[in-house]
Design a protein around this motif. Structure first.
Motif, PDB file in Angstrom:
ATOM      1  N   VAL A 303       2.100 -16.043   3.208  1.00 25.47           N
ATOM      2  CA  VAL A 303       3.200 -15.133   2.874  1.00 25.47           C
ATOM      3  C   VAL A 303       3.453 -15.133   1.373  1.00 25.47           C
ATOM      4  N   ALA A 304       3.474 -16.313   0.778  1.00 27.34           N
ATOM      5  CA  ALA A 304       3.710 -16.397  -0.665  1.00 27.34           C
ATOM      6  C   ALA A 304       2.625 -15.669  -1.446  1.00 27.34           C
ATOM      7  N   ASP A 305       1.372 -15.842  -1.040  1.00 32.07           N
ATOM      8  CA  ASP A 305       0.270 -15.156  -1.718  1.00 32.07           C
ATOM      9  C   ASP A 305       0.376 -13.646  -1.555  1.00 32.07           C
ATOM     10  N   VAL A 306       0.720 -13.196  -0.348  1.00 34.28           N
ATOM     11  CA  VAL A 306       0.827 -11.760  -0.089  1.00 34.28           C
ATOM     12  C   VAL A 306       1.947 -11.151  -0.928  1.00 34.28           C
ATOM     13  N   LEU A 307       3.105 -11.799  -0.958  1.00 36.36           N
ATOM     14  CA  LEU A 307       4.227 -11.272  -1.733  1.00 36.36           C
ATOM     15  C   LEU A 307       3.890 -11.200  -3.225  1.00 36.36           C
ATOM     16  N   ARG A 308       3.186 -12.211  -3.706  1.00 38.04           N
ATOM     17  CA  ARG A 308       2.795 -12.221  -5.112  1.00 38.04           C
ATOM     18  C   ARG A 308       1.806 -11.095  -5.417  1.00 38.04           C
ATOM     19  N   GLU A 309       0.819 -10.929  -4.561  1.00 43.60           N
ATOM     20  CA  GLU A 309      -0.181  -9.885  -4.772  1.00 43.60           C
ATOM     21  C   GLU A 309       0.429  -8.488  -4.617  1.00 43.60           C
ATOM     22  N   MET A 310       1.389  -8.358  -3.736  1.00 40.41           N
ATOM     23  CA  MET A 310       2.055  -7.066  -3.580  1.00 40.41           C
ATOM     24  C   MET A 310       2.693  -6.615  -4.894  1.00 40.41           C
ATOM     25  N   GLN A 311       3.336  -7.541  -5.574  1.00 33.88           N
ATOM     26  CA  GLN A 311       3.980  -7.188  -6.839  1.00 33.88           C
ATOM     27  C   GLN A 311       2.938  -6.830  -7.900  1.00 33.88           C
ATOM     28  N   ALA A 312       1.816  -7.531  -7.887  1.00 33.63           N
ATOM     29  CA  ALA A 312       0.757  -7.225  -8.855  1.00 33.63           C
ATOM     30  C   ALA A 312       0.171  -5.840  -8.592  1.00 33.63           C
ATOM     31  N   ILE A 313      -0.046  -5.521  -7.319  1.00 30.18           N
ATOM     32  CA  ILE A 313      -0.581  -4.198  -6.956  1.00 30.18           C
ATOM     33  C   ILE A 313       0.416  -3.111  -7.352  1.00 30.18           C
ATOM     34  N   ALA A 314       1.687  -3.348  -7.050  1.00 29.81           N
ATOM     35  CA  ALA A 314       2.714  -2.356  -7.362  1.00 29.81           C
ATOM     36  C   ALA A 314       2.806  -2.119  -8.868  1.00 29.81           C
ATOM     37  N   ALA A 315       2.735  -3.192  -9.637  1.00 28.88           N
ATOM     38  CA  ALA A 315       2.828  -3.053 -11.093  1.00 28.88           C
ATOM     39  C   ALA A 315       1.633  -2.285 -11.636  1.00 28.88           C
ATOM     40  N   ARG A 316       0.458  -2.596 -11.141  1.00 31.21           N
ATOM     41  CA  ARG A 316      -0.748  -1.926 -11.624  1.00 31.21           C
ATOM     42  C   ARG A 316      -0.740  -0.441 -11.275  1.00 31.21           C
ATOM     43  N   ARG A 317      -0.169  -0.098 -10.139  1.00 31.77           N
ATOM     44  CA  ARG A 317      -0.159   1.298  -9.684  1.00 31.77           C
ATOM     45  C   ARG A 317       1.132   2.034 -10.065  1.00 31.77           C
ATOM     46  N   ASN A 318       2.036   1.328 -10.770  1.00 31.99           N
ATOM     47  CA  ASN A 318       3.308   1.927 -11.189  1.00 31.99           C
ATOM     48  C   ASN A 318       4.102   2.439  -9.994  1.00 31.99           C
ATOM     49  N   VAL A 319       4.188   1.578  -8.993  1.00 30.72           N
ATOM     50  CA  VAL A 319       4.909   1.861  -7.751  1.00 30.72           C
ATOM     51  C   VAL A 319       5.948   0.758  -7.548  1.00 30.72           C
ATOM     52  N   SER A 320       7.125   1.097  -7.053  1.00 30.49           N
ATOM     53  CA  SER A 320       8.132   0.086  -6.758  1.00 30.49           C
ATOM     54  C   SER A 320       8.120  -0.252  -5.271  1.00 30.49           C
ATOM     55  N   LEU A 321       8.532  -1.467  -4.954  1.00 25.62           N
ATOM     56  CA  LEU A 321       8.554  -1.930  -3.571  1.00 25.62           C
ATOM     57  C   LEU A 321       9.945  -2.394  -3.187  1.00 25.62           C
ATOM     58  N   ASP A 322      10.383  -1.987  -2.003  1.00 24.89           N
ATOM     59  CA  ASP A 322      11.611  -2.499  -1.396  1.00 24.89           C
ATOM     60  C   ASP A 322      11.178  -3.311  -0.186  1.00 24.89           C
ATOM     61  N   ILE A 323      11.279  -4.626  -0.296  1.00 24.43           N
ATOM     62  CA  ILE A 323      10.753  -5.534   0.729  1.00 24.43           C
ATOM     63  C   ILE A 323      11.914  -6.183   1.468  1.00 24.43           C
ATOM     64  N   ASN A 324      11.959  -5.993   2.778  1.00 24.38           N
ATOM     65  CA  ASN A 324      13.000  -6.599   3.606  1.00 24.38           C
ATOM     66  C   ASN A 324      12.370  -7.452   4.694  1.00 24.38           C
ATOM     67  N   GLN A 325      12.715  -8.735   4.710  1.00 26.62           N
ATOM     68  CA  GLN A 325      12.211  -9.600   5.774  1.00 26.62           C
ATOM     69  C   GLN A 325      13.041  -9.356   7.024  1.00 26.62           C
ATOM     70  N   THR A 326      12.371  -9.065   8.120  1.00 24.76           N
ATOM     71  CA  THR A 326      13.052  -8.732   9.367  1.00 24.76           C
ATOM     72  C   THR A 326      12.971  -9.841  10.409  1.00 24.76           C
ATOM     73  N   HIS A 327      12.108 -10.810  10.181  1.00 33.04           N
ATOM     74  CA  HIS A 327      11.912 -11.859  11.189  1.00 33.04           C
ATOM     75  C   HIS A 327      11.270 -13.066  10.523  1.00 33.04           C
ATOM     76  N   ASP A 328      11.747 -14.253  10.865  1.00 33.84           N
ATOM     77  CA  ASP A 328      11.121 -15.482  10.382  1.00 33.84           C
ATOM     78  C   ASP A 328      11.343 -16.564  11.435  1.00 33.84           C
ATOM     79  N   ALA A 329      10.290 -16.918  12.122  1.00 36.87           N
ATOM     80  CA  ALA A 329      10.387 -17.912  13.191  1.00 36.87           C
ATOM     81  C   ALA A 329       9.373 -19.018  12.951  1.00 36.87           C
ATOM     82  N   ALA A 330       9.838 -20.232  13.021  1.00 37.35           N
ATOM     83  CA  ALA A 330       8.945 -21.383  12.854  1.00 37.35           C
ATOM     84  C   ALA A 330       8.045 -21.520  14.077  1.00 37.35           C
TER      85      ALA A 330
END
Length: 419
Positions: A303-330
């Protein structure tokens, strides 16, 4: 009928009961049975009758759970719990959830015919709601049993505007009595759930059953990518702020990141371009992310890697992201001492032993707040398809699972006695 003939017939009986239970549906021609509908009540009545026929005492609690108790040799002895859910998704298969109720009932019926009792009671619980289809709230029945029911969900409404509280009252139950549905720890020895695998692992390896090691934890997100809409013919490729392609690149990264690590899976299950058109560069995309793993540390790292890469992709493509976590279960590990007794039951029958995690959620996740849990997976046919009318299994595999469950119960040693 001889004991051997009874044993041979158990698998066929399970399959026959699954077919009968599937007749109770809200929609003719497809199996849909949601919480506290007429079809749901009819299914509960059928389960209750089978429990009574198997020599059990039957009750329903305030959540609508159907509970059958097969008394031990000593009255009021602590109970070994088993069971699963009898609500379904829309257009469901016949075995998801249902198998885990009808199979132990069939095994108890055989013990009842033999006049056999154990030092402990056995309680089969038909959990009234696990899927969350009607009120978008999952594991209602098992959370009531575990004492973790979230009373705020009582105000949720279904598609007709009926609240859960109103539906419970209309069914003749009292939401105020939900706390009384919770079991006391001292009255419970353990919980074991029999469940169709809902995947292809056992099928691909030619195995009838498997021992579940853990129910995978899950992290889910709803994401909106916002770029800039433009004409497909006039905006140069290098100047585009394409929200859909940003979402697609993120999805491909999730696929790469979650490949190659056993037990780790990542899915983009929804990917939409609202108001999209063939000749317009998408200015907005909406998508979901679902990442699961048996080990929480593995899931959290992904999850940490995905969130980090998402921001890098968004920055490179000049796109903004609204990220909402909807579920987190151990993740919920299955108790090693119960796994060991399932292993012994399987080995005693001369069956191959396979351990595997469950990537799907189950009632055992909620019951784990009350007591130690274990799960026995049964092979799923048709490539592992589940939550679908093509979900299938064989009478032979139902028989194998019944034999394992029977041996497990007949040899069961509570943890405190084994210590």
């Amino acid at each position: 009928m001889t004991a051997a003939a009874e044993t041979t017939d158990t698998g066929a009986l399970v399959m026959r009961h699954a077919d009968q239970l599937a007749q109770h549906t809200e929609t003719p021609g497809m199996l849909t049975r949601t919480y506290l509908t007429p079809a749901h009540h009819a299914a509960s009545a059928l389960l209750a009758q089978w429990m009574l026929d198997a020599g059990m005492r039957v009750r329903r609690d305030a959540a609508g759970n159907v509970i059958g108790r097969y008394e031990g040799a000593t009255p009021d002895a602590p109970a070994l719990l088993t069971g699963s859910h009898f609500d379904t998704v829309r257009n469901a298969g016949s075995y998801d959830g249902n198998l885990g109720i009808i199979l132990p009932i069939a095994c108890i019926a055989a013990w009842h015919r033999q006049g056999r009792r154990f030092p402990f009671a056995i309680e089969v619980i038909g959990f009234a709601e696990e899927e969350g289809v009607r009120f978008k709230a999952t594991l209602l029945g098992s959370r009531a049993i575990a004492g973790t029911f979230d009373h705020s969900v009582l105000e949720r409404r279904d598609d007709t505007g009926t609240s859960m509280r109103e539906a419970i009252a209309a069914a003749g139950f009292d939401a105020a009595a939900l706390p009384a549905a919770a079991y006391h720890r001292q009255d419970v020895l353990a919980f074991v759930e029999v469940h169709i695998e809902q995947g292809p692992v056992l099928l691909d390896e030619g195995l009838p059953v498997g021992v579940v090691t853990a129910i995978s934890g899950a992290s889910r997100f709803m994401v909106q990518a916002s770029g800039l809409a433009g004409h497909a013919g006039t905006v140069p490729m290098g100047l585009r702020r394409d929200a859909a392609m940003a979402a697609a690149e993120i999805g491909l990264y999730i696929e790469r990141r979650c490949s190659g690590t056993p037990g780790l899976v990542g899915t983009v299950g929804v990917l939409e371009v609202p108001n999209g058109a063939a000749n317009v560069v998408p200015g907005r995309a909406v998508f979901t992310i679902d990442i699961r793993a048996e080990q929480d540390a593995v899931r959290q790292a992904a999850v940490a890697d995905v969130l980090r890469e998402m921001q890098a992709i968004a920055a490179r493509r000049n796109v903004s992201l609204d990220i909402n976590q909807t579920h987190d279960a151990a993740s919920v590990p299955c108790a090693p001492w119960l796994q060991a007794q399932l292993e012994q039951a399987i080995a005693g029958l001369g069956l191959p032993l396979r351990h595997l995690p469950s990537g799907a959620g189950h009632d055992a996740m909620a019951v784990a707040a009350l007591t130690d849990v274990a799960m026995l997976f049964v092979r799923c046919g048709n490539g592992g398809i589940s939550h679908h009318p093509d979900e299938t299994m064989t009478a032979a595999d139902a028989q194998a699972a019944a034999d394992v469950f029977t041996r497990f119960v007949e040899s069961f040693v509570p943890q405190q006695a084994a210590a």
